[in-house]
Each structure stands twice: as C-alpha cells, then as structure tokens.
Design a protein around this motif. Sequence first.
Motif, mmCIF file in Angstrom:
data_model
loop_
_atom_site.group_PDB
_atom_site.id
_atom_site.type_symbol
_atom_site.label_atom_id
_atom_site.label_comp_id
_atom_site.label_asym_id
_atom_site.label_seq_id
_atom_site.Cartn_x
_atom_site.Cartn_y
_atom_site.Cartn_z
ATOM 1 N N ASN A 333 40.236 44.677 -39.049
ATOM 2 C CA ASN A 333 39.767 43.357 -38.598
ATOM 3 C C ASN A 333 40.671 42.909 -37.449
ATOM 4 O OD1 ASN A 333 37.658 42.302 -40.784
ATOM 5 N ND2 ASN A 333 39.237 43.490 -41.815
ATOM 6 N N PRO A 334 40.396 43.401 -36.226
ATOM 7 C CA PRO A 334 41.330 43.191 -35.111
ATOM 8 C C PRO A 334 41.650 41.728 -34.813
ATOM 9 C CG PRO A 334 39.618 44.775 -34.524
ATOM 10 C CD PRO A 334 39.248 44.228 -35.859
ATOM 11 N N ASP A 335 40.695 40.814 -35.027
ATOM 12 C CA ASP A 335 41.015 39.402 -34.758
ATOM 13 C C ASP A 335 42.093 38.912 -35.725
ATOM 14 O OD1 ASP A 335 39.134 39.463 -32.831
ATOM 15 O OD2 ASP A 335 37.599 38.336 -33.957
ATOM 16 N N ALA A 336 41.952 39.333 -36.972
ATOM 17 C CA ALA A 336 42.943 38.922 -37.975
ATOM 18 C C ALA A 336 44.300 39.543 -37.632
ATOM 19 C CB ALA A 336 42.489 39.362 -39.364
ATOM 20 N N GLU A 338 45.398 40.301 -34.709
ATOM 21 C CA GLU A 338 45.934 39.588 -33.555
ATOM 22 C C GLU A 338 46.628 38.291 -33.991
ATOM 23 O OE1 GLU A 338 45.993 41.340 -30.839
ATOM 24 O OE2 GLU A 338 47.201 39.679 -30.021
ATOM 25 N N ARG A 339 45.986 37.559 -34.915
ATOM 26 C CA ARG A 339 46.591 36.295 -35.379
ATOM 27 C C ARG A 339 47.899 36.569 -36.119
ATOM 28 N NH1 ARG A 339 43.047 31.613 -38.143
ATOM 29 N NH2 ARG A 339 45.087 30.632 -38.123
ATOM 30 N N GLN A 342 50.616 37.507 -33.562
ATOM 31 C CA GLN A 342 51.132 36.347 -32.817
ATOM 32 C C GLN A 342 52.030 35.493 -33.691
ATOM 33 O OE1 GLN A 342 48.089 34.131 -30.847
ATOM 34 N NE2 GLN A 342 47.641 35.814 -29.444
ATOM 35 N N TYR A 364 49.670 32.635 -42.025
ATOM 36 C CA TYR A 364 48.549 33.565 -41.833
ATOM 37 C C TYR A 364 48.827 34.895 -42.542
ATOM 38 C CZ TYR A 364 44.342 35.563 -40.017
ATOM 39 O OH TYR A 364 43.087 36.110 -39.947
ATOM 40 N N GLU A 429 41.237 33.278 -43.684
ATOM 41 C CA GLU A 429 41.038 31.834 -43.450
ATOM 42 C C GLU A 429 40.615 31.106 -44.725
ATOM 43 O OE1 GLU A 429 40.056 34.273 -41.537
ATOM 44 O OE2 GLU A 429 41.092 33.864 -39.653
#
Length: 512
Positions: A333-336, A338-339, A342, A364, A429
Amino acid sequence: MSTEFTQFIGPLRNSSLTELLTFAFSLLLALGITKAIYNVFLHPLAPLPGPKLYAMSPIPISLSRAQGWVPYKFAELHEKYGPIVRVGPDEVSCAGPSDFKEVYGPRYGKGGPLTRDPRNAMSKDTFGVPSMFQADVQEHAKVRRQLNPAFSEKASREQEPLVMRYIDSMIEKLGDASARGESVDVEKYTMWATFDIQGDLVFGEDVFKCIEKEQWHPWIRISMTYFTSGVYMHALNDISPWALWIWQKFFTPKSIADAQSYHLRTTLELVDKRMAAGKTDHPDYMSFIASESKAGEMLTKEQMYANAQMLVTAGSETVATASATTLFLLLKNPDAMERAKQEIRSAFASAQDITATAVTQLPYLLAAIDESMRIWPPVATSFNPRAVTSGGCTVDGYFIPEGACIGIHNHVVGRSEEYFRNAKKFVPERWLGDERYVSDARELFQPFSSGPLNCIGLTMGRMETRVILAKLIYNFDVELMPESDNWLTNQKNYIAWHKPPLIVKLSPVRGA
Ligand code: HEM
C-alpha cells in the motif's frame, strides 16, 4: 468369569481370524455410528449452529488443523453460521460482541476464569510441574504473580538498552547486505533479532547469536517444530487419546526423538546456569524475579524449566510476525508507506533518537501496526481454547455445558465485515478517527487476548515491533521483490504462521 460372559464369547471361540476381525470391525462401526448419532442429535451442544459433519466427529476439524487451514476454516464456518459455531463434538468457536468478556474474562460471580483446555496440553509431566499454558487456574495465577516483576514498566525501561542492542545489530547486518547489493529475507532477520532478545532475557546472555552469526540456532529450529507437531498431536488427541499415545510410543521417528532430547538437555543446562547466578546486574527476567519475589514465593527451577521455552517462543515469533506483516502491508500500500516514511523520517534527527518512548509519538506507524494485527493477527486462533468448568456457561444465548471447550479466534473476528468496515482492506486511518470507520467494533480488536490469561509480554511486544519498524523505515527505502508479491496469500497456520521468505531490496537512506 461370569456365566453370561462365557455364554456371550462361547460362539467366538470356534471362529476364524477373519470372522473375529469382521466382528471387531462391526462392533467398532456400530459404536462409532451410535456416538455420531448421539453427537448430532442428543449431545448437550446439539442446539448450536454448525455443520452436522463437524458435530458428528472431530475428524473434519482435525483435518483442517493438520493441513494448516484452521484459521480459514473457522472464518468460513462463521461466515455461514454466525457468531457461534459448533466446530467439533465438544468444541465451540465464538465471535460475538461480548464473548471476550464472557469467555476470557475473570467471570466474577460465575465460577471464576476458565483455564486453557488440558486436553490440548502436551507433555505436562516432563518437568514435574505444568507450564503456564497447561496450568489450572490457581497454578496459573501463582506463576503469573511470580513472573510479573519481569514484565513491569520498570523492567521494560531497564530492558530497553538490551533490546536496542539486538535491533541495532540487525539493522547493521541488513545494511551490510544492502551494501553488497543483495536482496534479503527480512522476515528471517526479524526472527533472529527477536529470538536473540528473548534468549537473552530468559537465559541471561546472548545464547543464540543468530544475528551475530547470521544463522539459525538449532534450539530455535526445534522449538518451531514443536508448534507444528503440537497441532498434529492436538488433531490426533481429538480423534482419540489412544491414537496419540500409540503414535508417541511407537511411531516417533528417531531423528525427532534425538532433537527433542537435545532440546530438553539444552533447556535444562541454560536454566540451571542462569538460576545458579541469582540476581545480577543484567536486566533479564530472572534478575527482576529474584530481586522482587517475597520469601518462599520465588519461581522454582522446575517452574523455570517448564516455562522457558514458552517464554522464548511466545515473545519472539509473534513480534517477528507483527513486524514482517506490517512491513509487507505497507509495501503493498504505497500511499500508506509514504505516510509512515514521512512521519518516521521527520520525527528523528538520527537513528539513535529512535527510543521506546519516542516511537509512541508516531501515530501513523502505531495505527499501521494495529491494522496489520487486525488483518493478520500473529496469534490467529485460540490454539489453547478454554475448558468449560462445572456449571457450564452461557455464550451468545446458548448454554455450553461442562466438558466442552470454547475459543475466540482473532483471525475470524478481525476480518469480519460484521465488525470492521472494508474488513479485508489495510486502512490504518480507521484507527486515527477516520469517520468512515467510526462504527468499527474496536473493542473486539484483541491481538494480545484479554482477561487473566492474556499476553504478559504485551508492553514488550508492542515496543519491539514499533522500534523494529521505525528503525527499518528510517534507515532504508524498502522494495518488495516480485517473488514475495503474494507473501501473505495462503500462508499455512500451525499455531504460528508458516511464513515464506519475505524478500526485499534495501537501499540505505542518505544521512540516516
Ligand atoms: C506482537 C507480539 C505479541 C502478540 C500478538 C502476543 C499475543 C499473545 C496471545 C494472543 C496470547 C494468548 C493469550 C490467551 O490464551 O488468551 C499470548 C500469551 C502469552 N504471551 Fe504474548 N504476544 C506477543 C508478544 C509477547 C512477548 C514479547 C512476550 C514476552 C515474553 C509474550 C509472552 C506471552 C506469555 C508468557 C503468554 C502466556 C500468558 C499467560 O498464560 O498468562 N508475548 N500472547
């Protein structure tokens, strides 16, 4: 011999062997059919929902156990039959909203807590005393009290440098491998690090040296086979305790018997050595137990023999599974990812700032770990369901009589659409107040179980998982290799998940 009996067996005296065998077979068949009919229609559990085949005999669920499919089978049965299912003649699986309290809770005024079902306990007599997994209510509560000082907040604070040392060594070795341009099985490294940590906490020194030597220690390999053989034994025992006895007595291969005796000998030697040293400055479990036990309440050598293997394996394989699975789900899950990246990389000026306290400030990452343990709990099934004691109990409106056993399976609960929206999706989330998930039944998320028999190492387990992931993601960009693309799919489960290698490529982050 009574006259009636002589008259009964009289005609058999002149029978041929074939006739005798036919007679014995017919007798067993008649008994089996009678038992099956009783189980389905007359047994006190007969009113419970569930497939008749499973109510009839323990063979169907034992086959699923032996094939490593039992978490999937339980989920399938619950999807079809609802929150309570009879999965064997005497076995019940439940996943109702109040079941953790009703079945695993202290049950004040209802006869006290239920213990783990002794029918699933193997080799109870090896050390003369039972391990915590095998103890009755009183013995369990006593050992738990004796172990508590080793798992207090104070103890975890003092154990932190020991834990960090092994995780830092793991990061260093992974860095070496990445510098050589090699892809690595990151799951294996997490197993090595967590076994090294628990080995040191239980036996007082770096007994396994897995990370240092980058290889498995034979004691660990044998310990892991106990999970698998435990499941086979459980399956055989369910079919008949005689079948289990015959197997253990006559069919245990010599290689297995030799491995078991090496394992036993080594455990005794390591425990003897550690117990002889008493309280030391090393922050291992025994130091805290020795310094805080009241006179006459100190854990005995036999109790430590009986619990050593359980403490090492319960505290390592679980953490490695939680860490590797969270990493895998973030990679998918690349968006996860990334978060998480960061959050972690902006929180610390250097890798040394990643401490047990500091990682609690990474919401997160914490949500991602919880989400991973919801979808893929390290302890997927109640491998040790509770035995229903005198008076029985009522669960989800059904009366469960004494003699039955009952378990709650995290893999069923966490992946149920009934309790979690988009249950099969990885959505950290949902733990961060996302309003689409406000109606999730969070109280049913119990990866460490609940009640008086819950996980004693919860604080240590959470801390290690957070630090391992924070350090990995801080130090490396991680790329999933194609051969591990379906890493979670179809993993078998023999108490522990049988995890294939999780092959990744690591690129050091500049300045980390
Ligand atoms: C992510 C990590 C972990 C998870 C998910 C986990 C989960 C569990 C679960 C589900 C149980 C079964 C409780 C029951 O039967 O109701 C358990 C028991 C236990 N765990 Fe953990 N565990 C983890 C880490 C640890 C660690 C680090 C230790 C440290 C030694 C540990 C030691 C134990 C012990 C000793 C028991 C038996 C407790 C008792 O009988 O009172 N676990 N764990």
